[in-house]
Write a protein that holds these residues in place. Structure first.
Motif, PDB file in Angstrom:
ATOM      1  N   LEU A 137       0.819  -1.206   0.000  1.00 50.74           N
ATOM      2  CA  LEU A 137       0.000   0.000   0.000  1.00 50.74           C
ATOM      3  C   LEU A 137       0.858   1.263   0.000  1.00 50.74           C
ATOM      4  O   LEU A 137       0.465   2.295  -0.562  1.00 50.74           O
ATOM      5  CB  LEU A 137      -0.915   0.008   1.222  1.00 50.74           C
ATOM      6  N   ALA A 138       2.024   1.202   0.656  1.00 57.07           N
ATOM      7  CA  ALA A 138       2.876   2.381   0.800  1.00 57.07           C
ATOM      8  C   ALA A 138       3.871   2.533  -0.331  1.00 57.07           C
ATOM      9  O   ALA A 138       4.776   3.382  -0.239  1.00 57.07           O
ATOM     10  CB  ALA A 138       3.619   2.325   2.136  1.00 57.07           C
ATOM     11  N   SER A 139       3.759   1.758  -1.380  1.00 55.05           N
ATOM     12  CA  SER A 139       4.691   1.851  -2.509  1.00 55.05           C
ATOM     13  C   SER A 139       3.909   1.898  -3.806  1.00 55.05           C
ATOM     14  O   SER A 139       2.723   1.567  -3.858  1.00 55.05           O
ATOM     15  CB  SER A 139       5.645   0.651  -2.509  1.00 55.05           C
ATOM     16  N   GLY A 140       4.578   2.311  -4.832  1.00 56.16           N
ATOM     17  CA  GLY A 140       3.946   2.424  -6.143  1.00 56.16           C
ATOM     18  C   GLY A 140       4.564   3.551  -6.934  1.00 56.16           C
ATOM     19  O   GLY A 140       5.757   3.857  -6.793  1.00 56.16           O
ATOM     20  N   ALA A 141       3.768   4.190  -7.749  1.00 57.57           N
ATOM     21  CA  ALA A 141       4.240   5.277  -8.602  1.00 57.57           C
ATOM     22  C   ALA A 141       3.640   6.595  -8.140  1.00 57.57           C
ATOM     23  O   ALA A 141       2.540   6.643  -7.595  1.00 57.57           O
ATOM     24  CB  ALA A 141       3.863   5.019 -10.062  1.00 57.57           C
TER      25      ALA A 141
END
Length: 429
Positions: free
Chosen positions: A353-357
């Motif tokens: 949830l705390a990572s991505g683009a």
């Protein structure tokens, strides 16, 4: 046959349900209302804050509908939905909003439980959890479909899945006292693992929060300088501060990844870890000024890797004292290993949830690697828990080894009755 002046007795119509049998399924209507209340209790404040920011911004040329869609996309982003924007994707969830969404779902279900108890209606655990989770997920999907535009569009699949996850966890927290007993087929050593695992996840979140607090204290001058450089004004500054406060739980998960040794990224090809920091041009977010300066970090920073091990050991000790004791060294070690696996799964979920683009290009990769961080944390927590089990056994053996001897019948009460002595205990005459 009826006589004159009397009427035949009417037979009751079959209704298909015995009125004397209590209903085992709750009425879906109140649960749907609870889901609507949970969604609106957070979505409406988010929309209002976006509208206030739009009114305070004199340079904004966006329409009110566009601002409302931005607020809806922010709410969807907090539920784990990937939002496609022009030229990129937003995928990092503001976990502060996610936490508020879970609390809203929990409060709505608790209000439903109070109504059920007042009306003396049943509140079965499984059906209530399933109905509320499905209703909340479908409402999240509906918001994603309504808020779609040419500027931003949330993924319907991720919105549905994230809505079910957040709403389900909130409902689970409210319905937890009504949970059924653990099936007898589940081994005791396996059932005893969830308590220390939950404690370990909370402990790691606290450690990550301490890491973020220390970083903000150390880099407060850079954070304030970036805030002043944006010249947000009074209302804009308040909204900017609130937005960053809601982002702090996300940064705490980054802190957990840092203490595990795997670190996290703030852009493609970057890394922030105990072994060193490599950064590129950062987004203009004042709180990111607390990141360590690029270059090698002191060797003492590697001591932070001991934090997950200590958290796993402490969670195991507390669970052994408060919960049901598992008999047998091998079973206790198996519980410790399962504790590590469950903790790693929880950390992997939070890291996802705390990572991505955060757009496109160099900001296409932000946050920790969820699978790597979860696997490393699982090993560290399991190592700490197993170490606590072995040290606890060694401590008890050092304080007094168990001796089994046969006392005479006059002392033991019956001939040949074995009696267990601990340490310096002496047989009573």
């Amino acid at each position: 046959m009826s006589t004159a002046g009397s009427r035949p007795t009417a037979r009751p119509r079959p209704t298909g349900r015995d009125p004397r049998r209590p209903r085992t399924l709750p009425d879906p209507g109140p649960l749907l209302g609870a889901a609507v209340r949970a969604v609106l209790s957070l979505l409406v404040p988010v929309l209002l804050l976006c509208i206030v920011g739009w009114i305070a911004s004199v340079r904004s040329t966006s329409s009110l509908a566009a601002v409302a869609r931005v607020g809806a996309d922010l709410w969807l982003l907090a539920h784990g939905a990937d939002v496609a924007i022009v030229g990129g994707t937003l995928g990092v969830a503001p976990l502060g909003v996610t936490l508020l969404a879970g609390l809203s779902a929990r409060r709505a279900v608790r209000m439903w439980l109070a109504d059920q108890a007042e009306s003396e209606r049943p509140a079965p655990f499984g059906p209530a959890l399933g109905m509320f989770t499905a209703a909340y997920g479908l409402l999240t999907l509906l918001v994603a479909l309504v808020a779609r535009s040419g500027v931003g569009a949330a993924s319907p699949a991720s919105a549905l899945l994230g809505g079910c996850l957040v709403g389900g966890l909130g409902a689970l927290a409210a319905l937890w006292p009504l949970r059924p007993a653990t099936p007898a087929a589940v081994p005791a050593w396996l059932a005893a693992a969830w308590r220390p695992a939950a404690a370990a996840v909370l402990g790691l979140a606290a450690v990550g929060s301490l890491v973020v607090a220390a970083a903000l204290l150390h880099g407060r001058d850079d954070v304030l300088a970036l805030h002043r450089a944006l010249t947000p004004g009074l209302v804009g500054g308040a909204l900017l501060t609130l937005a960053q406060a809601l982002l702090l739980p996300t940064l705490a998960v980054w802190g957990v990844a840092w203490t595990s040794g795997t670190g996290f990224a703030v852009g493609t090809g970057t890394s922030v870890a105990p072994g060193g920091t490599s950064l590129d041009v950062l987004p203009t977010v004042p709180v990111l000024g607390a990141l360590p300066a690029p270059g090698a970090t002191p060797a003492l920073a590697w001591a932070a890797v001991a934090a997950p091990v200590l958290v796993g050991a402490l969670a195991q000790v507390l669970a052994a004292r408060r919960g049901r004791r598992v008999e047998g060294l091998l079973h206790r070690c198996a519980t410790a290993l399962v504790q590590g696996a469950l903790t790693g799964a929880g950390v992997a979920l939070l890291s996802a949830l705390a990572s991505g683009a955060l757009g496109h290009g160099r900001l296409g990769q932000v946050g920790p690697d969820a699978l790597l961080t979860g696997a490393v944390v699982a090993g560290e927590v399991a190592a700490g828990a197993v170490l606590a089990v072995l040290l606890g056994r060694a401590w008890r053996a050092w304080r007094g080894a168990e001796l089994v001897i046969d006392l005479p019948g006059a002392a033991a009460g019956a001939p040949g009755t074995p009696r267990k002595l601990l340490g310096d205990d002496r047989p009573t005459p």
